[in-house]
Design an enzyme around this catalytic site. Structure first.
Site, PDB file in Angstrom:
ATOM      1  N   LYS A 150       0.792  -1.164   0.054  1.00 32.35           N
ATOM      2  CA  LYS A 150      -0.116   0.081  -0.029  1.00 32.35           C
ATOM      3  C   LYS A 150       0.753   1.447  -0.009  1.00 32.35           C
ATOM      4  CE  LYS A 150      -4.299  -1.374   0.483  1.00 32.35           C
ATOM      5  NZ  LYS A 150      -5.516  -1.144  -0.362  1.00 32.35           N
ATOM      6  N   SER A 157      -9.245  -0.240   6.637  1.00 32.70           N
ATOM      7  CA  SER A 157      -9.322  -1.354   7.652  1.00 32.70           C
ATOM      8  C   SER A 157      -7.903  -1.367   8.206  1.00 32.70           C
ATOM      9  CB  SER A 157      -9.728  -2.644   6.833  1.00 32.70           C
ATOM     10  OG  SER A 157      -9.051  -2.887   5.931  1.00 32.70           O
ATOM     11  N   GLU A 175      -9.376 -14.166  -4.235  1.00 31.24           N
ATOM     12  CA  GLU A 175     -10.514 -13.609  -3.241  1.00 31.24           C
ATOM     13  C   GLU A 175     -10.548 -14.441  -1.943  1.00 31.24           C
ATOM     14  OE1 GLU A 175     -13.497 -10.073  -4.560  1.00 31.24           O
ATOM     15  OE2 GLU A 175     -13.842 -12.171  -5.582  1.00 31.24           O
ATOM     16  N   GLY A 227     -15.652 -13.355   0.588  1.00 33.05           N
ATOM     17  CA  GLY A 227     -15.678 -12.025  -0.051  1.00 33.05           C
ATOM     18  C   GLY A 227     -15.558 -12.101  -1.592  1.00 33.05           C
ATOM     19  N   ASP A 243     -16.866 -11.050  -4.213  1.00 29.04           N
ATOM     20  CA  ASP A 243     -17.674  -9.942  -4.966  1.00 29.04           C
ATOM     21  C   ASP A 243     -17.008  -9.953  -6.434  1.00 29.04           C
ATOM     22  OD1 ASP A 243     -15.954  -8.754  -2.810  1.00 29.04           O
ATOM     23  OD2 ASP A 243     -15.973  -7.219  -4.394  1.00 29.04           O
ATOM     24  N   SER A 302       1.314  -9.803  -0.398  1.00 27.69           N
ATOM     25  CA  SER A 302       0.932  -8.436  -0.510  1.00 27.69           C
ATOM     26  C   SER A 302       1.077  -7.866   0.920  1.00 27.69           C
ATOM     27  CB  SER A 302      -0.597  -8.009  -0.624  1.00 27.69           C
ATOM     28  OG  SER A 302      -1.340  -9.007   0.146  1.00 27.69           O
TER      29      SER A 302
END
Lengths: 330, 330
Positions: free
Chosen positions: A60, A85, A211, A215, A217, A311
């Site tokens: 990030k 989060s 994923e 979750g 989606d 990650s």
């Protein structure tokens, strides 16, 4: 997918190159680790891009630093606000400190303690909200309006996406073309940016997003080509609990990504412990998504050169039991 | 110390160079990690040589592979025997598999499960003994005599010492001269070899060994210049529970090492958690000895270039509670 029709997309490979230039010498060029044990287990040649070893412990930082670097002098002076989060919070906080930009972070009250502390440690003002009652986006927008802050979204932002793509750029610059690239997927910032870089630098590569099953989606959105959502999914992959892909990341994913997969929390935990025990690196559950898909045999990797993005590594190692009992190893 | 009088010593820098040649392409050239957080905390420029990322998870592979490589064809065919509390066992087992040498390992019955399993996984025959009743050296000698096996001692062996020294050689070859090198110390194989290499490659460097306070035999031996022993010390640093330095390592330590330090188990655990949480690497308690001395401020490292050997990462991550409650962070 129409791979020639890139001019309408919100982020291009040139943006990733520009981001790479801006973060150079500030972000770590993270190491790529290999393991003969993993290669023997999978029959593949596997390269782990270790963004858990990135500054603040996750990829990030790349996107946050890139986004803040693009602000005008006035915007920098006024400051930024972000909701997250966890890892995006630390990333914006650290980028703000490095660039002398005041930072306000809106965080859920039950975010992992290690992430709350680290965010405050980087000098950010933290505003805590209770996940069920308030809308973090509304709170952040309110702060942006009243204080004149610039909102830095966690993934749906061109500079954030371009910044995250530098992880895949470094990996392929270091190692040459790959057959597969597996990438954890939450809101889709990391996979969008990485897919842009990977398709450019390694034509023919198959980019797969992974994923948590609870979750899923983006997997459903990818299959239906209509944006699907999920509400507060029950998964230990706290970095992938986002409700949906974004207005920018969804078209980028449809265009650049080749397939989507899911892994259960048990599969995720098995992979996480494997990476700790065999690779000797601390990986958070979300960070092990791509590795889990490979190690569970969800792609046929035999004889292939496979890149795996690890990650992040921000997990409360003092309270591992909270993630559930460690599953049996492979 | 008389640094000119090296001709009588059992291992020289040439032996380290020869070992480096033999292990090249077989042992990992392990990465050197840095952390701005650590640099800010200590005021030093700190370089972590990550032998926890070595094959089988510890520096021990270097010495074992070097020692087995030097065996004659007849000795290789007959096989080897080793006794070890853990990492040396895995190291000899893996080296044996790679060199087609049969391996028998004599291990204490209460060795960490992860180490027992890994040793068997590498194809070694494991003979378990009960630490209080039997003498592991006697058992191993008996096996060596009856089966014609060559004994590979865990540290007091010229090829083992020379092999371990390649860790410091790589570190200084990669980074140039250092002011300090801090090295975990059990029986003294790692620090002997590393001190030989460090003094040769970085004249004026101060090499410091770090022991657990409960097993401070080498520190006392170093101060008195008479070999001291300790019996089954109560420390979480299971790799440094050796009863004393060896006939070869003790004179090498007296000659090449500049100082010895100890850290308590609480200090060790604090450093271990810090490395996990901030550096995102899995380090076993023994592996954190040198880092603990630095992070607790036991040397004045301000403004200095400091090398730290992280010696291993084989800890049972499924049962961290067994090491004791995590101490407060720095």
């Amino acid at each position: 997918m129409n791979l020639t029709d890139t001019q309408k997309l919100p982020v291009s490979y040139d943006d990733v190159v520009a981001a790479a230039r801006l973060i150079k010498g500030v972000a770590h060029r993270t190491p790529v680790l290999t393991s003969r044990t993993v290669d023997a287990l999978t029959g593949a040649e596997v390269f782990f891009k270790c963004e858990n070893l990135q500054r603040m412990g996750a990829f990030k930082f790349r996107g946050a630093f890139n986004a803040l670097s693009h602000l005008s002098a006035v915007e920098k002076r006024r400051g930024v606000v972000a909701y997250s989060s966890g890892n995006h919070a630390q990333a914006v906080a650290l980028a703000g400190r490095l660039l002398n930009v005041p930072v306000v972070i809106v965080m859920p009250h039950d975010a992992p303690a290690v992430k709350l502390e680290a965010t405050r440690g980087y000098g950010a003002e933290v505003i805590v909200y209770s996940g069920d009652k308030d809308d973090r986006e509304a709170i952040s927008n309110g702060l942006a309006a009243t204080r004149g802050l610039t909102m830095i979204p966690p993934f749906d932002h061109p500079h954030v996406i371009a910044g995250q793509g530098t992880a895949a750029k470094e990996l392929i610059d270091d190692l040459g073309p790959l057959d597969y690239l597996l990438v954890p997927c939450g809101g889709g910032g990391l996979i969008s940016g990485c897919a842009i870089a990977a398709n450019h630098l390694s034509p023919g590569i198959r980019v797969t997003g992974v994923e948590p099953a609870a979750g899923d989606d983006v997997t459903r959105s990818f299959q239906s080509r209509i944006l699907q959502t999920v509400h507060n999914p029950d998964t230990i992959a706290d970095g992938a609990r986002t409700s949906s892909a974004g207005k920018l990341t969804f078209p980028l994913i449809l265009h650049h990504v080749h397939s989507m997969l899911t892994v259960t929390d048990t599969e995720l935990l098995r992979a996480m412990y494997y990476l700790w025990e065999r690779m000797k690196i601390v990986v958070e559950p979300t960070g092990a998504l791509a590795a889990a898909a490979l190690l569970e045999g969800k792609i046929d990797a035999r004889g292939k050169r496979v890149g795996i993005i690890i990650s992040g590594g921000n997990v409360d190692v003092r309270n591992l039991a909270a993630l559930g009992a460690p599953p049996a190893a492979y």
